[in-house]
Scaffold this active site. Structure first.
Site, PDB file in Angstrom:
ATOM      1  N   GLU A 270      -8.354  -1.711  -3.504  1.00  0.00           N
ATOM      2  CA  GLU A 270      -7.954  -1.383  -4.873  1.00  0.00           C
ATOM      3  C   GLU A 270      -9.112  -1.666  -5.847  1.00  0.00           C
ATOM      4  O   GLU A 270      -9.035  -2.506  -6.742  1.00  0.00           O
ATOM      5  CB  GLU A 270      -6.669  -2.131  -5.211  1.00  0.00           C
ATOM      6  CG  GLU A 270      -5.547  -1.698  -4.266  1.00  0.00           C
ATOM      7  CD  GLU A 270      -4.263  -2.504  -4.394  1.00  0.00           C
ATOM      8  OE1 GLU A 270      -4.145  -3.304  -5.343  1.00  0.00           O
ATOM      9  OE2 GLU A 270      -3.369  -2.330  -3.533  1.00  0.00           O
TER      10      GLU A 270
ATOM     11  N   GLU B 162       0.338  -1.910 -11.763  1.00  0.00           N
ATOM     12  CA  GLU B 162      -0.106  -0.928 -10.776  1.00  0.00           C
ATOM     13  C   GLU B 162      -0.772   0.196 -11.550  1.00  0.00           C
ATOM     14  O   GLU B 162      -0.119   0.933 -12.296  1.00  0.00           O
ATOM     15  CB  GLU B 162       1.074  -0.406  -9.955  1.00  0.00           C
ATOM     16  CG  GLU B 162       1.737  -1.445  -9.067  1.00  0.00           C
ATOM     17  CD  GLU B 162       0.979  -1.707  -7.775  1.00  0.00           C
ATOM     18  OE1 GLU B 162      -0.046  -1.025  -7.535  1.00  0.00           O
ATOM     19  OE2 GLU B 162       1.419  -2.581  -7.006  1.00  0.00           O
TER      20      GLU B 162
ATOM     21  N   HIS C 246      -3.351  -4.113  -9.786  1.00  0.00           N
ATOM     22  CA  HIS C 246      -3.299  -3.444  -8.487  1.00  0.00           C
ATOM     23  C   HIS C 246      -3.399  -1.936  -8.706  1.00  0.00           C
ATOM     24  O   HIS C 246      -3.336  -1.448  -9.837  1.00  0.00           O
ATOM     25  CB  HIS C 246      -1.976  -3.760  -7.771  1.00  0.00           C
ATOM     26  CG  HIS C 246      -1.897  -5.158  -7.239  1.00  0.00           C
ATOM     27  ND1 HIS C 246      -2.097  -5.470  -5.911  1.00  0.00           N
ATOM     28  CD2 HIS C 246      -1.649  -6.329  -7.863  1.00  0.00           C
ATOM     29  CE1 HIS C 246      -1.980  -6.775  -5.741  1.00  0.00           C
ATOM     30  NE2 HIS C 246      -1.709  -7.325  -6.918  1.00  0.00           N
TER      31      HIS C 246
ATOM     32  N   HIS D  81      -5.994  -6.978  -3.208  1.00  0.00           N
ATOM     33  CA  HIS D  81      -5.983  -6.024  -2.095  1.00  0.00           C
ATOM     34  C   HIS D  81      -7.316  -5.280  -2.065  1.00  0.00           C
ATOM     35  O   HIS D  81      -7.744  -4.689  -3.058  1.00  0.00           O
ATOM     36  CB  HIS D  81      -4.819  -5.049  -2.236  1.00  0.00           C
ATOM     37  CG  HIS D  81      -3.480  -5.697  -2.022  1.00  0.00           C
ATOM     38  ND1 HIS D  81      -2.331  -5.261  -2.634  1.00  0.00           N
ATOM     39  CD2 HIS D  81      -3.121  -6.759  -1.244  1.00  0.00           C
ATOM     40  CE1 HIS D  81      -1.317  -6.022  -2.253  1.00  0.00           C
ATOM     41  NE2 HIS D  81      -1.780  -6.935  -1.399  1.00  0.00           N
TER      42      HIS D  81
END
Length: 331
Positions: free
Chosen positions: A90, A295, A222, A87
């Site tokens: 990020e 994450e 992420h 992404h």
């Protein structure tokens, strides 16, 4: 090198970003990432080989770094893969991959733990899965909050697919992505429709040697929320097709042990929300690779996708012990 072409120079790029917005110059642009990888290969020629798994839509190399105690040989050792920056916005994840590169190369001569991991494994690092989107996100004076890649959607004005909804296992199956091109979770017109997921998946497929997948463990980094997630994303069920109770217990055990080192919360991906066509489901569902999503920092929307560059060192080293646990599980 199987599945990857040797990289001899930085790839031509469209709309290359000169730098990050003011105050965040400590982050690395695509050109700076490539330079760091080239430097690692030059400084550690016995340990490091730089290559490319393919090209992005705009023609940038998807750099991959191989780290091994005898990098020119195929010793048949268990392999570990780290991927970052699916992404675009990020950016802290790219710094995480660069930190892994630095630690397992510069640390080899002085850190016995690092030496043991490198001696017993092959470590692959892909710092920029989505370089076009990442460069676009920083191509002005302010961040654009861009998530997807930069391939135009046929028959319309929209640009980009969510690469982490474009993988081929259970693609578009379960209301875990969007068929609307304007959506941030648009899964693309078909599974593996995007050149970036095509290239990385071909590389992973190429590590099947003699009928056995050499890559045994994987983390896709992420931001944000400080979570350790494991498959499946497409179903709320813990077990079922493609996941036995024993396999689920191993995912849970390793995930909780990793989260115990960095303070993240550990859970099955679908306990957060349902996703389909994501990289972890494909890695496990297709290749039985022990695959996690991290994450990273922060836990919430401030500073969200754009923590200041002063936080890079703290938040990348925070995952050292978790990375070590994953490498140890590659067997």
């Amino acid at each position: 090198m199987t599945g990857a072409a040797l990289l001899t120079a930085a790839a031509p790029a469209r709309a290359a970003a000169a730098d990050f917005p003011a105050g965040d110059e400590g982050y690395h642009t695509y050109a700076e990432v490539t330079a760091e990888l080239q430097k690692a290969a030059a400084n550690h020629p016995d340990l490091v080989a730089l290559s490319s798994v393919g090209k992005s839509f705009e023609g940038r190399d998807l750099n991959v770094l191989k780290i091994s105690d005898d990098v020119a040989a195929d010793e048949g050792e268990p392999e570990v893969l780290f991927t970052c920056n699916q992404h675009a916005r990020e950016h802290l994840t790219t710094e995480m991959c660069l930190h892994i590169v630095q630690r397992f190369t510069d640390g080899y001569a002085t850190d016995p733990n690092v030496r043991a991991m490198v001696d017993g494994h092959v470590i692959w690092v892909i710092p920029n899965v989505n370089p076009d989107g990442s460069e676009y996100d920083i191509s002005g004076t302010d961040y654009k909050y861009w998530r997807k890649n930069r391939k135009p959607v046929a028959g319309g004005d929209e640009i980009g697919a969510d690469l982490n909804r474009n993988w081929g296992y259970k693609w578009g199956c379960c209301d875990g992505s969007s068929s609307r091109p304007a959506s941030e979770t648009y899964h693309g017109p078909a599974a593996f429709s995007e050149p970036e997921t095509q290239a990385v998946s071909r590389f992973v497929d190429s590590r099947v040697v003699g009928g056995t997948q050499r890559i045994k463990a994987h983390i896709d980094f992420h931001t944000y929320s400080e979570l350790v997630l494991w498959p499946f994303g497409h179903t709320k069920d813990d077990t079922g097709e493609g996941m036995t109770a024993e396999e689920n217990a191993r995912f849970r055990d390793v995930g909780q042990r990793m989260a115990g080192t960095n303070g993240y919360q550990a859970k099955q991906s679908s306990d957060l929300y349902v996703t389909d066509g994501d990289i972890n489901d494909w890695m496990w569902g297709t290749h039985k690779i022990l695959s996690y999503t991290f994450e990273m920092y922060p836990t919430g929307p401030f500073p969200g996708f754009y923590p200041p560059d002063e936080d890079i060192a703290r938040e990348t080293t925070r995952n050292d012990r978790a990375v070590d646990i994953l490498v140890g599980e590659a067997r």
